[in-house]
Write a protein that holds these residues in place. Structure first.
Motif, PDB file in Angstrom:
ATOM      1  N   LYS A  13       0.836  -1.204   0.000  1.00  0.00           N
ATOM      2  CA  LYS A  13       0.000   0.000   0.000  1.00  0.00           C
ATOM      3  C   LYS A  13       0.870   1.252   0.000  1.00  0.00           C
ATOM      4  O   LYS A  13       0.643   2.178  -0.785  1.00  0.00           O
ATOM      5  CB  LYS A  13      -0.916  -0.030   1.225  1.00  0.00           C
ATOM      6  CG  LYS A  13      -1.792   1.190   1.413  1.00  0.00           C
ATOM      7  CD  LYS A  13      -2.654   1.049   2.652  1.00  0.00           C
ATOM      8  CE  LYS A  13      -1.944   1.219   3.944  1.00  0.00           C
ATOM      9  NZ  LYS A  13      -1.399   2.538   4.235  1.00  0.00           N
ATOM     10  N   LEU A  17       1.320   4.052  -3.101  1.00  0.00           N
ATOM     11  CA  LEU A  17       1.092   5.490  -2.929  1.00  0.00           C
ATOM     12  C   LEU A  17       2.309   6.287  -3.405  1.00  0.00           C
ATOM     13  O   LEU A  17       2.164   7.282  -4.122  1.00  0.00           O
ATOM     14  CB  LEU A  17       0.782   5.817  -1.472  1.00  0.00           C
ATOM     15  CG  LEU A  17       0.540   7.290  -1.162  1.00  0.00           C
ATOM     16  CD1 LEU A  17      -0.637   7.833  -1.972  1.00  0.00           C
ATOM     17  CD2 LEU A  17       0.306   7.478   0.319  1.00  0.00           C
ATOM     18  N   THR A  21       2.358   8.892  -6.621  1.00  0.00           N
ATOM     19  CA  THR A  21       2.824  10.265  -6.467  1.00  0.00           C
ATOM     20  C   THR A  21       3.885  10.598  -7.526  1.00  0.00           C
ATOM     21  O   THR A  21       3.818  11.647  -8.168  1.00  0.00           O
ATOM     22  CB  THR A  21       3.396  10.474  -5.050  1.00  0.00           C
ATOM     23  OG1 THR A  21       2.360  10.188  -4.102  1.00  0.00           O
ATOM     24  CG2 THR A  21       3.887  11.887  -4.856  1.00  0.00           C
ATOM     25  N   ALA A  35      -3.608   5.309  -7.708  1.00  0.00           N
ATOM     26  CA  ALA A  35      -4.228   5.779  -6.462  1.00  0.00           C
ATOM     27  C   ALA A  35      -5.412   4.897  -6.086  1.00  0.00           C
ATOM     28  O   ALA A  35      -5.639   4.611  -4.906  1.00  0.00           O
ATOM     29  CB  ALA A  35      -4.661   7.236  -6.603  1.00  0.00           C
ATOM     30  N   HIS A  38      -4.068   1.880  -4.563  1.00  0.00           N
ATOM     31  CA  HIS A  38      -3.701   2.185  -3.170  1.00  0.00           C
ATOM     32  C   HIS A  38      -4.918   2.072  -2.255  1.00  0.00           C
ATOM     33  O   HIS A  38      -4.845   1.478  -1.182  1.00  0.00           O
ATOM     34  CB  HIS A  38      -3.089   3.593  -3.094  1.00  0.00           C
ATOM     35  CG  HIS A  38      -2.894   4.077  -1.706  1.00  0.00           C
ATOM     36  ND1 HIS A  38      -3.756   4.964  -1.105  1.00  0.00           N
ATOM     37  CD2 HIS A  38      -1.941   3.792  -0.784  1.00  0.00           C
ATOM     38  CE1 HIS A  38      -3.340   5.201   0.125  1.00  0.00           C
ATOM     39  NE2 HIS A  38      -2.240   4.511   0.341  1.00  0.00           N
TER      40      HIS A  38
END
Length: 59
Positions: A13, A17, A21, A35, A38
């Motif tokens: 997880k 992320l 990003t 995302a 995630h």
């Protein structure tokens, strides 16, 4: 086994992320998909944090 899977899910997880990003600057649509992945991993982690039902109490 559940604790190990929870830890692995948490790590995935967090890496997802971070990946989302970094991906944002390259491709916003791809970053949105990462995302969502995630968020799905967060759901898996949350489920694994919930103690399993103990069916032995019913017998």
């Amino acid at each position: 086994m559940r604790v190990a899977m929870r830890r692995e899910t948490y790590d995935l997880k967090e890496k997802t992320l971070e990946f989302a990003t970094r991906l944002r600057a390259l491709d916003a649509v791809a970053a949105d998909a990462a995302a969502r992945a995630h968020l799905a991993l967060f759901e898996v982690w949350t489920i694994l944090c919930t103690p399993p039902d103990d069916d032995d109490d019913e017998h």
